[in-house]
Design a protein around this motif. Structure first.
Motif, short mmCIF file in Angstrom:
data_model
loop_
_atom_site.label_atom_id
_atom_site.label_comp_id
_atom_site.label_asym_id
_atom_site.label_seq_id
_atom_site.Cartn_x
_atom_site.Cartn_y
_atom_site.Cartn_z
N ALA A 201 0.82 -1.21 0.00
CA ALA A 201 0.00 0.00 0.00
C ALA A 201 0.86 1.26 0.00
CB ALA A 201 -0.93 0.00 1.21
N GLU A 202 0.38 2.29 -0.71
CA GLU A 202 1.01 3.61 -0.61
C GLU A 202 0.55 4.34 0.65
OE1 GLU A 202 2.44 2.48 -4.30
OE2 GLU A 202 0.32 2.42 -3.74
N LEU A 203 -0.71 4.12 1.04
CA LEU A 203 -1.27 4.77 2.23
C LEU A 203 -2.19 3.81 2.96
CD1 LEU A 203 -2.45 8.40 1.25
CD2 LEU A 203 -0.67 7.80 2.91
N CYS A 204 -2.20 3.89 4.29
CA CYS A 204 -3.17 3.15 5.10
C CYS A 204 -4.11 4.16 5.75
CB CYS A 204 -2.47 2.33 6.17
SG CYS A 204 -1.43 1.02 5.48
N ILE A 205 -5.41 3.91 5.65
CA ILE A 205 -6.43 4.86 6.11
C ILE A 205 -7.16 4.28 7.31
CG2 ILE A 205 -8.29 6.37 5.38
CD1 ILE A 205 -5.72 6.55 3.67
N VAL A 206 -7.23 5.06 8.39
CA VAL A 206 -7.90 4.62 9.62
C VAL A 206 -8.88 5.73 10.02
CG1 VAL A 206 -7.61 3.71 11.95
CG2 VAL A 206 -5.77 3.43 10.26
N PRO A 207 -10.10 5.74 9.43
CA PRO A 207 -11.04 6.84 9.65
C PRO A 207 -11.97 6.62 10.84
CG PRO A 207 -11.86 5.41 7.93
CD PRO A 207 -10.58 4.79 8.41
N SER A 208 -11.46 6.03 11.92
CA SER A 208 -12.29 5.59 13.04
C SER A 208 -12.98 6.73 13.76
CB SER A 208 -11.43 4.82 14.05
OG SER A 208 -10.78 3.73 13.46
N ARG A 209 -14.11 6.39 14.38
CA ARG A 209 -14.80 7.32 15.27
C ARG A 209 -14.42 7.08 16.73
NH1 ARG A 209 -18.82 6.15 11.19
NH2 ARG A 209 -19.58 8.11 10.24
N MET A 210 -13.81 5.95 17.02
CA MET A 210 -13.37 5.62 18.37
C MET A 210 -12.29 4.56 18.29
SD MET A 210 -15.19 3.54 21.42
CE MET A 210 -14.47 2.07 20.71
N GLU A 211 -11.24 4.71 19.09
CA GLU A 211 -10.21 3.68 19.19
C GLU A 211 -9.65 3.69 20.61
OE1 GLU A 211 -9.29 1.30 17.34
OE2 GLU A 211 -10.03 1.81 15.33
N GLY A 212 -9.74 2.55 21.28
CA GLY A 212 -9.14 2.45 22.61
C GLY A 212 -7.65 2.26 22.54
N TYR A 213 -7.15 1.81 21.38
CA TYR A 213 -5.71 1.68 21.16
C TYR A 213 -5.33 2.16 19.76
CZ TYR A 213 -1.07 -0.37 20.61
OH TYR A 213 0.26 -0.55 20.36
N GLY A 214 -5.79 1.49 18.73
CA GLY A 214 -5.42 1.83 17.36
C GLY A 214 -4.50 0.79 16.75
N LEU A 215 -4.98 -0.47 16.77
CA LEU A 215 -4.16 -1.60 16.33
C LEU A 215 -3.73 -1.47 14.87
CD1 LEU A 215 -3.01 -4.37 17.17
CD2 LEU A 215 -5.15 -5.39 16.40
N THR A 216 -4.64 -1.05 13.99
CA THR A 216 -4.29 -0.96 12.57
C THR A 216 -3.29 0.17 12.32
OG1 THR A 216 -6.29 0.36 12.19
CG2 THR A 216 -6.42 -1.99 11.72
N VAL A 217 -3.35 1.22 13.12
CA VAL A 217 -2.34 2.28 13.02
C VAL A 217 -0.96 1.70 13.36
CG1 VAL A 217 -1.54 4.47 13.96
CG2 VAL A 217 -3.98 4.12 13.54
N ALA A 218 -0.89 0.96 14.46
CA ALA A 218 0.38 0.37 14.89
C ALA A 218 0.90 -0.61 13.84
CB ALA A 218 0.21 -0.33 16.23
N GLU A 219 0.02 -1.43 13.26
CA GLU A 219 0.44 -2.38 12.24
C GLU A 219 0.99 -1.67 11.01
OE1 GLU A 219 -2.60 -6.13 13.18
OE2 GLU A 219 -3.07 -4.72 11.58
N ALA A 220 0.29 -0.63 10.58
CA ALA A 220 0.74 0.12 9.40
C ALA A 220 2.10 0.76 9.64
CB ALA A 220 -0.30 1.17 9.03
N MET A 221 2.30 1.32 10.83
CA MET A 221 3.57 1.95 11.15
C MET A 221 4.69 0.91 11.19
SD MET A 221 2.30 4.62 14.07
CE MET A 221 3.88 5.44 14.27
N GLN A 222 4.41 -0.23 11.78
CA GLN A 222 5.42 -1.29 11.84
C GLN A 222 5.82 -1.74 10.44
OE1 GLN A 222 4.34 -4.54 14.43
NE2 GLN A 222 5.94 -5.86 13.59
N ALA A 223 4.85 -1.72 9.51
CA ALA A 223 5.15 -2.10 8.12
C ALA A 223 5.81 -0.97 7.34
CB ALA A 223 3.85 -2.51 7.42
N GLY A 224 5.98 0.19 7.96
CA GLY A 224 6.62 1.31 7.30
C GLY A 224 5.74 2.01 6.28
N ARG A 225 4.45 2.14 6.61
CA ARG A 225 3.52 2.82 5.71
C ARG A 225 3.14 4.18 6.28
NH1 ARG A 225 4.70 1.11 1.29
NH2 ARG A 225 6.53 0.77 2.57
N ALA A 226 2.87 5.12 5.39
CA ALA A 226 2.28 6.39 5.80
C ALA A 226 0.81 6.15 6.13
CB ALA A 226 2.42 7.43 4.70
N VAL A 227 0.27 6.97 7.01
CA VAL A 227 -1.08 6.76 7.54
C VAL A 227 -1.87 8.05 7.45
CG1 VAL A 227 -2.39 6.17 9.63
CG2 VAL A 227 -0.24 4.98 9.14
#
Length: 377
Positions: free
Chosen positions: A270-296
């Motif tokens: 992916a060129e970009l990972c999109i996380v348009p959440s209305r609520m996140e107690g942590y943000g697992l997909t954000v962390a996964e995308a960052m670990q993979a070296g993707r912009a978010v």
């Protein structure tokens, strides 16, 4: 140490981050030499690994039946556990579950989840066993106050527990999720799509994940770029497809629920990972995308800011116009996107491992086992 781990979600019944948390944490605790018994809805006993056993508590589809069977299930364990760890709202009766030392992990507060779901009170009343049920906030309050120690998976969630339930901040420990344990080989099979590729990972039918916001933004993105949207997660895409024009439907690919090696590959592609959440107690997909070296590009909501730590990659929740503009801007600026990729990968790789999460959890277990069950707050 002997640990009874109570969780509604556990493989193969994983719907979200709480189930993945349970799977990874119990495996790490067992690797560290603890005897872990997982109590989860089911009818079978299964040895998952050395020192890790899953015991089903017969319940069918009834959460209340699961709760009612837990006390007997714990008392039947031989030898008796040293500590009981409840994962989220996996137990909710007024009666204390056990006289043993008890830990509760809170992934997010159910009042926040109910608000972000957008459900009417009438609809919530028809779902008493779900976390959106109208009594769940009171149940969570009692669970928090009736535990010897509370673990929050983010500073944001810790603050919400204290604010909603009147629990002193110093009685809540923060132990975040561990970083993704990717397969040794990612599946990067090429996709027959136009590039660039933007990726959404989350339940399509969960309003809290904001997929509808991304779909509102996508026509503007599609007009300005050649981007294709790849959507990964459970949920029936038919309703979403009916709402799209034929020209847009060819630019969106629904992948459904996919194996870890394929998900790892999509993050890398992916060129970009999109996380348009209305609520996140942590943000697992954000962390996964960052670990993979993707912009978010993610919503500035919940715990996402403490994971992402960068306002340039955040937009206001429910703002499809701002979301579209931020996506277009990063797709058109390769240098800025590459800088974010390098920055995110560095931060993502510094997130704790599940063994480190298990070690921090061990310390909490030891502290309450030594002091014994406390007077209920």
């Amino acid at each position: 140490m002997r640990i009874a781990f109570v969780t509604i979600e556990y493989p193969p019944n994983i719907r979200g981050g709480a189930g993945e948390h349970a799977e990874k944490l119990t495996a790490a605790l067992a690797r560290r030499g603890h005897e872990v018994t997982v109590l989860t809805p089911g009818d079978q006993t299964t040895v998952i690994a050395p020192r890790l056993i899953v015991r089903g508590v017969p319940s069918g589809t009834s959460v209340l039946r699961f709760w009612s069977g837990l006390r007997n299930a714990i008392e039947a364990l031989e030898p008796h556990p040293d500590v009981v760890h409840v994962n989220g709202l996996s137990y909710g009766y007024a009666r204390r579950l056990t006289n043993l030392p008890m830990v509760l992990t809170v992934h997010h507060c159910v009042r926040d989840a109910a608000r972000a779901s957008g459900m009417s009170l009438l609809r919530r009343a028809a779902m008493p066993g779900s976390e959106e049920g109208p009594l769940m906030s009171a149940i969570e309050r009692r669970a928090v106050r009736g535990s010897d120690k509370v673990i929050a998976i983010s500073r944001f969630t810790k603050g919400r527990i204290a604010a909603l339930y009147g629990v002193p901040l110093d009685t809540i420990d923060v132990v975040p999720n561990g970083r993704a344990s990717w397969p040794s080989v990612a599946d990067t099979s090429p996709l027959d799509i136009s590039r660039p590729m933007i990726l959404f990972v989350g339940r399509l039918d969960d309003r809290r994940k904001g997929f509808d916001v991304l779909l509102k933004a996508f026509p503007q993105v599609a007009e300005a770029t050649d981007a294709t949207l790849i959507a990964v997660g459970r949920g029936d895409p038919a309703g979403w497809m009916r709402a799209l024009s034929s020209s847009l439907s060819s630019r969106i690919k629904f992948m459904g629920f996919i194996p870890p090696e394929r998900l790892a590959g999509l993050y890398l592609q992916a060129e970009l990972c999109i996380v348009p959440s209305r609520m996140e107690g942590y943000g697992l997909t954000v962390a996964e995308a960052m670990q993979a070296g993707r912009a978010v590009v993610a919503s500035n909501v919940g715990a996402i800011p403490e994971i992402l730590r960068d306002e340039s990659q955040m937009v206001e929740p429910d703002n499809s116009g701002q979301l579209a503009q931020r996506i277009i801007g990063l797709l058109e600026d390769n240098a800025a996107r590459r800088a974010l990729e390098l920055r995110n990968k560095k931060i993502g790789e510094a997130l704790p491992t599940w063994d480190e999460v298990a070690a921090a959890t061990e310390e909490i277990y030891s502290s309450i086992v030594q002091s014994g069950p406390q007077v209920r707050r």
